[in-house]
Design a protein around this motif. Structure first.
Motif, mmCIF file in Angstrom:
data_model
loop_
_atom_site.group_PDB
_atom_site.id
_atom_site.type_symbol
_atom_site.label_atom_id
_atom_site.label_comp_id
_atom_site.label_asym_id
_atom_site.label_seq_id
_atom_site.Cartn_x
_atom_site.Cartn_y
_atom_site.Cartn_z
ATOM 1 N N LEU A 28 0.968 -1.127 0.029
ATOM 2 C CA LEU A 28 -0.111 -0.050 0.003
ATOM 3 C C LEU A 28 0.726 1.165 -0.015
ATOM 4 O O LEU A 28 0.546 2.225 -0.657
ATOM 5 C CB LEU A 28 -0.975 -0.087 1.254
ATOM 6 N N ALA A 29 2.020 1.122 0.690
ATOM 7 C CA ALA A 29 2.891 2.555 0.788
ATOM 8 C C ALA A 29 3.588 2.494 -0.674
ATOM 9 O O ALA A 29 3.497 3.852 -0.923
ATOM 10 C CB ALA A 29 3.931 1.930 1.860
ATOM 11 N N ILE A 30 3.671 1.607 -1.310
ATOM 12 C CA ILE A 30 4.238 1.885 -2.720
ATOM 13 C C ILE A 30 3.335 2.488 -3.595
ATOM 14 O O ILE A 30 3.406 3.416 -4.193
ATOM 15 C CB ILE A 30 4.568 0.354 -3.174
ATOM 16 N N LEU A 31 2.014 2.156 -3.419
ATOM 17 C CA LEU A 31 0.732 2.649 -4.235
ATOM 18 C C LEU A 31 0.748 4.210 -3.937
ATOM 19 O O LEU A 31 0.570 4.939 -4.623
ATOM 20 C CB LEU A 31 -0.434 1.861 -3.882
ATOM 21 N N ALA A 32 1.082 4.536 -2.491
ATOM 22 C CA ALA A 32 0.765 5.760 -2.037
ATOM 23 C C ALA A 32 1.978 6.836 -2.470
ATOM 24 O O ALA A 32 1.721 7.861 -2.874
ATOM 25 C CB ALA A 32 0.373 5.644 -0.431
ATOM 26 N N ARG A 33 3.025 6.240 -2.296
ATOM 27 C CA ARG A 33 4.187 6.964 -2.616
ATOM 28 C C ARG A 33 4.537 7.162 -3.866
ATOM 29 O O ARG A 33 4.976 8.340 -4.397
ATOM 30 C CB ARG A 33 5.580 6.166 -2.063
ATOM 31 N N TYR A 34 3.997 6.414 -4.871
ATOM 32 C CA TYR A 34 4.030 6.701 -6.484
ATOM 33 C C TYR A 34 2.688 6.788 -7.146
ATOM 34 O O TYR A 34 2.318 5.829 -7.506
ATOM 35 C CB TYR A 34 4.960 5.710 -6.965
ATOM 36 N N PRO A 35 2.238 7.917 -7.005
ATOM 37 C CA PRO A 35 0.810 8.088 -7.656
ATOM 38 C C PRO A 35 0.847 7.907 -9.066
ATOM 39 O O PRO A 35 -0.127 7.719 -9.683
ATOM 40 C CB PRO A 35 0.348 9.738 -7.142
ATOM 41 N N GLY A 36 1.996 8.242 -9.773
ATOM 42 C CA GLY A 36 2.300 8.035 -11.269
ATOM 43 C C GLY A 36 3.001 6.817 -11.369
ATOM 44 O O GLY A 36 2.791 5.717 -10.860
ATOM 45 N N GLU A 37 3.739 6.697 -12.468
ATOM 46 C CA GLU A 37 4.708 5.414 -12.676
ATOM 47 C C GLU A 37 5.626 5.014 -11.628
ATOM 48 O O GLU A 37 6.361 6.216 -11.134
ATOM 49 C CB GLU A 37 5.482 5.682 -13.871
ATOM 50 N N MET A 65 -2.947 6.620 3.280
ATOM 51 C CA MET A 65 -1.272 6.269 3.499
ATOM 52 C C MET A 65 -0.676 7.403 3.089
ATOM 53 O O MET A 65 0.581 7.599 3.481
ATOM 54 C CB MET A 65 -0.954 4.902 2.707
ATOM 55 N N ARG A 66 -0.991 8.356 2.511
ATOM 56 C CA ARG A 66 -0.459 9.545 2.032
ATOM 57 C C ARG A 66 -0.450 10.447 3.056
ATOM 58 O O ARG A 66 0.397 11.475 3.023
ATOM 59 C CB ARG A 66 -0.904 10.172 0.683
ATOM 60 N N ARG A 67 -1.258 10.696 3.898
ATOM 61 C CA ARG A 67 -1.454 11.560 4.830
ATOM 62 C C ARG A 67 -0.918 11.362 6.271
ATOM 63 O O ARG A 67 -1.182 10.384 7.006
ATOM 64 C CB ARG A 67 -3.112 11.849 5.197
ATOM 65 N N ALA A 68 0.332 11.907 6.299
ATOM 66 C CA ALA A 68 1.009 11.782 7.712
ATOM 67 C C ALA A 68 0.318 12.056 8.851
ATOM 68 O O ALA A 68 0.450 11.685 10.025
ATOM 69 C CB ALA A 68 2.195 12.417 7.603
ATOM 70 N N ASP A 69 -0.756 13.067 8.669
ATOM 71 C CA ASP A 69 -1.362 13.782 9.899
ATOM 72 C C ASP A 69 -2.391 12.965 10.415
ATOM 73 O O ASP A 69 -2.900 13.048 11.451
ATOM 74 C CB ASP A 69 -1.877 14.987 9.711
ATOM 75 N N LEU A 70 -2.907 11.770 9.518
ATOM 76 C CA LEU A 70 -4.044 10.838 9.884
ATOM 77 C C LEU A 70 -3.500 9.441 9.722
ATOM 78 O O LEU A 70 -3.977 9.036 8.599
ATOM 79 C CB LEU A 70 -5.381 11.425 9.294
ATOM 80 N N PRO A 71 -2.778 8.775 10.622
ATOM 81 C CA PRO A 71 -2.368 7.636 10.162
ATOM 82 C C PRO A 71 -3.458 6.615 9.870
ATOM 83 O O PRO A 71 -4.456 6.415 10.505
ATOM 84 C CB PRO A 71 -1.426 7.228 11.533
ATOM 85 N N LEU A 72 -3.133 5.933 8.888
ATOM 86 C CA LEU A 72 -4.158 4.760 8.556
ATOM 87 C C LEU A 72 -4.147 3.596 9.712
ATOM 88 O O LEU A 72 -5.314 3.135 9.866
ATOM 89 C CB LEU A 72 -3.766 4.075 7.085
ATOM 90 N N PHE A 73 -2.979 3.324 10.151
ATOM 91 C CA PHE A 73 -2.856 2.238 11.238
ATOM 92 C C PHE A 73 -2.760 2.992 12.597
ATOM 93 O O PHE A 73 -1.533 3.510 12.784
ATOM 94 C CB PHE A 73 -1.932 1.387 11.001
ATOM 95 N N PRO A 74 -3.644 2.968 13.484
ATOM 96 C CA PRO A 74 -3.499 3.554 14.773
ATOM 97 C C PRO A 74 -2.139 2.906 15.531
ATOM 98 O O PRO A 74 -1.961 1.791 15.346
ATOM 99 C CB PRO A 74 -4.756 3.223 15.513
ATOM 100 N N GLN A 75 -1.600 3.685 16.387
ATOM 101 C CA GLN A 75 -0.253 3.133 17.189
ATOM 102 C C GLN A 75 -0.995 2.096 18.014
ATOM 103 O O GLN A 75 -1.799 1.956 18.557
ATOM 104 C CB GLN A 75 0.038 4.429 18.168
#
Length: 304
Positions: A28-37, A65-75
């Motif tokens: 998921l982080a790869i999909l979020a980190r690279y919105p293009g190619e 996953m792109r939003r650092a201010d709202l983590p997808l996975f709670p601590q």
């Protein structure tokens, strides 16, 4: 940069384990980190997954996953990898216990759907490859000690006693004292490096290297001018097999990565072994092959 100060007691308690959930998060982080190619080696996989990925999974997983201010996975919600929880279902069950409520149920439901879409069809081969990775690294620990194994992890993971350092999204220094150091090989470590610390255990992910399936998942065009030079010397088939052995692999892994019949790869390996370019080593019920010094020198001189 993450910097772990590992004491001697913890160094003697190094363990390895894989995790379907950690693989899912990394992908998921790869999909979020690279919105293009996406860059190599993930471009092929990203294109395939994005083609028709349901919108609710994009909005519910990829975009958060792109939003650092709202983590997808709670601590505290992501469990430590454990041989007792070797399936995504078991890990999500543990996640639901750690993070109760409707939001947790929705997140786990999305993760199950995403797994079915993006990873499930690959998982049997991925799991075999990760098991081989763990078996090979474990063998290094037994024969040469944990420090030798840490020195060989690669992927910008560096060991210089007593520090284990690796790229991380923020600076972090942790003392690993009288604890288990859990190393988690993942195919998708290129998206994010995961780190967890719980009482008595410190866990960190790293890029799996000795995995035949990683080459299948991330295959790129093989035709380059230098490849023809090796093929002229050895023949096309044996040249492909040699290039696949930069890290130890089984016959099955090589055959899968190259799209060759296992019997054909076995014949090539027999010739390469007899020529002194490749060595083989039996670990448990598996036989691994890797380049001998002469084979590595040959590839180096040809520009590989």
């Amino acid at each position: 940069m993450i910097r772990l100060r590992v004491d001697d007691d913890s160094l003697g308690r190094v363990r390895l384990a894989f995790s379907p959930l950690w693989e899912t998060i990394g992908s998921l982080a790869i999909l979020a980190r690279y919105p293009g190619e996406a860059p190599s080696p993930y471009s092929r996989w990203v294109r395939a997954v994005r083609c028709g990925l349901p919108r609710h999974l994009v909005e519910g997983l990829v975009e958060p996953m792109r939003r650092a201010d709202l983590p997808l996975f709670p601590q505290g919600s992501v469990p430590l990898p454990s041989p007792a929880r070797s399936t995504l279902e078991a890990e999500l069950m543990e996640m639901r216990v750690r993070c109760e409520g409707n939001s947790a149920d929705q997140l786990c439901g999305f993760l199950e759907q995403y797994w079915d879409w993006a990873i499930a069809r690959h998982w049997n081969q991925m799991r075999t490859s990760l098991e081989e990775e763990i078996l090979f690294r474990g063998r290094t620990v037994v024969v040469s000690g944990p420090e030798a194994m840490l020195n060989e992890l690669g992927g910008r993971v560096l060991w210089s006693r007593p520090f284990l350092t690796a790229p991380f999204h923020r600076d972090l220094e942790v003392s690993v004292t009288s604890s288990q150091l859990l190393l988690v090989p993942t195919v998708f470590a290129g998206g994010v490096r995961l780190f967890l610390q719980e009482p008595g255990v410190v866990a960190v992910s790293y890029q799996a290297r000795a995995t035949g399936f990683f080459q299948v998942l991330t295959a790129t065009d093989r035709a380059t001018p230098t490849e023809d030079r090796l093929a002229l010397l050895l023949g096309s088939g044996r040249a492909q097999v040699m290039r696949a052995l930069k890290m130890p692999q089984t016959t099955t892994a090589v055959a899968t990565s190259l799209g060759m019949a296992k019997s054909t790869v076995s014949q090539h390996l027999t010739v390469l072994s007899a020529s002194g370019l490749v060595w083989k080593l039996r670990l448990g019920g598996r036989v691994f092959y890797q380049l001998e010094h002469g084979g590595a020198v040959l590839l180096q001189r040809l520009g590989y």
